[in-house]
Design an enzyme around this catalytic site. Structure first.
Site, PDB file in Angstrom:
ATOM      1  N   GLN A 188       0.829  -1.205   0.000  1.00  0.00           N
ATOM      2  CA  GLN A 188       0.000   0.000   0.000  1.00  0.00           C
ATOM      3  C   GLN A 188       0.864   1.256   0.000  1.00  0.00           C
ATOM      4  OE1 GLN A 188      -2.659   1.181  -0.928  1.00  0.00           O
ATOM      5  NE2 GLN A 188      -4.155   0.619   0.594  1.00  0.00           N
ATOM      6  N   PHE A 189       1.192   1.761  -1.194  1.00  0.00           N
ATOM      7  CA  PHE A 189       2.011   2.970  -1.292  1.00  0.00           C
ATOM      8  C   PHE A 189       1.289   4.201  -0.770  1.00  0.00           C
ATOM      9  CE2 PHE A 189      -0.420   3.312  -5.166  1.00  0.00           C
ATOM     10  CZ  PHE A 189      -0.566   4.674  -5.366  1.00  0.00           C
ATOM     11  N   THR A 190      -0.051   4.159  -0.704  1.00  0.00           N
ATOM     12  CA  THR A 190      -0.790   5.347  -0.275  1.00  0.00           C
ATOM     13  C   THR A 190      -0.606   5.646   1.213  1.00  0.00           C
ATOM     14  OG1 THR A 190      -2.854   4.140   0.104  1.00  0.00           O
ATOM     15  CG2 THR A 190      -2.511   5.070  -2.105  1.00  0.00           C
TER      16      THR A 190
END
Length: 160
Positions: A86-88
């Site tokens: 999850q880069f967010t």
């Protein structure tokens, strides 16, 4: 490295309508790497420290009089683990209304970093470990148990 861990009764990940991972009671953890981590982060003490911290969280109930308290870890409880890239987790929302993701790790090294993290965690614990797919448009479903949601940030936990 950032991890958002949620105690769940169940969780699953689907890609293109096909389920790729599912767990029963345990932890569903969103895992992200930031630019400050860099491509050699997996050799740092913080990398392994984050795995130990996640696996050691005493967020499950005990037995008897401890049944309503945070008392046991995932492994002691006998739960399962679902790791979702999850880069967010590195969204910067200070300006405007559209988040910036310039602080997120470069996918060229973040993808193998995530894969290595999954492998390392899987090999170091006795619980079932599943994962989402890096870069995929995933449908993540979960039933948060509690709710219990814990934020782990290597910059805070393992500051040098």
């Amino acid at each position: 490295m950032r991890i958002l861990a949620q105690r769940v009764t169940e969780a699953s990940v689907s890609v293109d309508g096909r389920q790729v991972a599912a767990i029963g009671p345990g932890i569903m953890a969103l895992v992200g790497f930031g630019q400050e981590d860099g491509p050699d982060f997996n050799t740092s003490p913080a990398f392994q420290g984050m795995a130990h911290k996640l696996l050691g969280l005493r967020i499950f109930p005990g037995q008897g009089e401890l049944a309503h308290k945070f008392h046991t870890s995932l492994e002691e409880f006998g739960g399962q683990l679902l790791l979702v890239p999850q880069f967010t987790l590195y969204a910067d929302c200070r300006k405007g209304r559209r988040p910036s993701f310039t602080d997120a790790g470069n996918p060229d090294w973040a993808r193998p970093m995530f894969d290595y993290f999954v492998k390392m965690v899987d090999e170091s614990c006795a619980v079932s470990v599943s994962s989402g797919i890096f870069g995929a448009d995933m449908a993540v479903r979960l039933c948060n148990w509690g709710p219990v949601t814990i934020w782990l940030d290597s910059a805070n936990l393992f500051a040098s």
